[in-house]
Enzyme design. Sequence first.
Site, PDB file in Angstrom:
ATOM      1  N   ASP A   8       0.845  -1.192   0.000  1.00 57.75           N
ATOM      2  CA  ASP A   8       0.000   0.000   0.000  1.00 57.75           C
ATOM      3  C   ASP A   8       0.889   1.253   0.000  1.00 57.75           C
ATOM      4  O   ASP A   8       2.067   1.183   0.376  1.00 57.75           O
ATOM      5  CB  ASP A   8      -0.888  -0.034   1.249  1.00 57.75           C
ATOM      6  CG  ASP A   8      -1.628   1.267   1.476  1.00 57.75           C
ATOM      7  OD1 ASP A   8      -2.375   1.690   0.571  1.00 57.75           O
ATOM      8  OD2 ASP A   8      -1.457   1.868   2.552  1.00 57.75           O
ATOM      9  N   GLY A  43      -5.243   3.177  -4.515  1.00 56.93           N
ATOM     10  CA  GLY A  43      -6.520   3.629  -5.044  1.00 56.93           C
ATOM     11  C   GLY A  43      -6.326   4.620  -6.179  1.00 56.93           C
ATOM     12  O   GLY A  43      -7.271   4.949  -6.896  1.00 56.93           O
ATOM     13  N   LYS A 195      -8.328  -4.926  -3.597  1.00 59.87           N
ATOM     14  CA  LYS A 195      -6.884  -5.163  -3.602  1.00 59.87           C
ATOM     15  C   LYS A 195      -6.604  -6.659  -3.448  1.00 59.87           C
ATOM     16  O   LYS A 195      -5.678  -7.192  -4.062  1.00 59.87           O
ATOM     17  CB  LYS A 195      -6.213  -4.379  -2.467  1.00 59.87           C
ATOM     18  CG  LYS A 195      -6.141  -2.873  -2.697  1.00 59.87           C
ATOM     19  CD  LYS A 195      -5.341  -2.196  -1.593  1.00 59.87           C
ATOM     20  CE  LYS A 195      -5.199  -0.708  -1.834  1.00 59.87           C
ATOM     21  NZ  LYS A 195      -4.387  -0.032  -0.798  1.00 59.87           N
TER      22      LYS A 195
END
Length: 271
Positions: A8, A43, A195
């Site tokens: 991330d 994102g 994800k």
Amino acid sequence: MIKLVAIDLDGTLLNPERKITLAVKEAVAKAKAAGVKIVICTGRPLMGVTDILEELGLTDHGDYVITYNGALVQRADTGEEFIKETISRDDFLDLDAMARKLSLHLMAITREGIYTSQRDIGKYVVQEAQMVHMPLHYRLPEEIGELEIAKVMIVDEPEILDNGIAYMPFEFFERFTMIKSTPYYLEFVNKKASKGSAVKHLAEKLFLDLSEVMAIGDEENDRSMLEVAGSPVVMENGKAELKKIAKHITKSNAESGVAHAINEWVLKDYK
């Protein structure tokens, strides 16, 4: 032995100043040199992470990036879509109508740009376009619906957004994967997209077992990839609930926690 690390960005790879530390750069470089796939999971659209991929040296043939919270898996060098789960025309029109009814600001994001059908463009819509370096366009709902939409976002002041969520039809929670990535962002992606599903599908296409996958995250929108990875790692600054499913807790993003995770639980097996 870990062969793919899904990472991330905000709160994880990036430090509190949204920078990449030297320790993280060095660990990523060593892992890539050892043959480990380093995959950024975000994102953001590809255009919004290109500078980060370049800084980390992750733009070669064979490098991949997961964008739009799992709606797309793309080749980092060409942008070619490797895996795709988009929003349909009817889904967008229903989301747009709902946002209008609740007086919420909405935008649709494609590979080429950000689109809104609202003349009163909210400040967070403008802020998002600037942050991810994408052009912002005004179009009629029907025109936007004809585009290939990776995700839809409702963006507003936290109290306005929370009040709007309370009045959203229950069916929307069933039809979409909904992610509240910040207090003022609510994201909608295809129900098949997350994800976790992106990491799983990418591992399958690369002929990797999930036991060979590490995922590193800090927020609830990272849960799905932490749950599918054989080696889930949560940042010290991560959510307490996520730490319950972690195999390892690494240092915080202020202390180059990604570098610590790669050095301790990936690279030691390559020596």
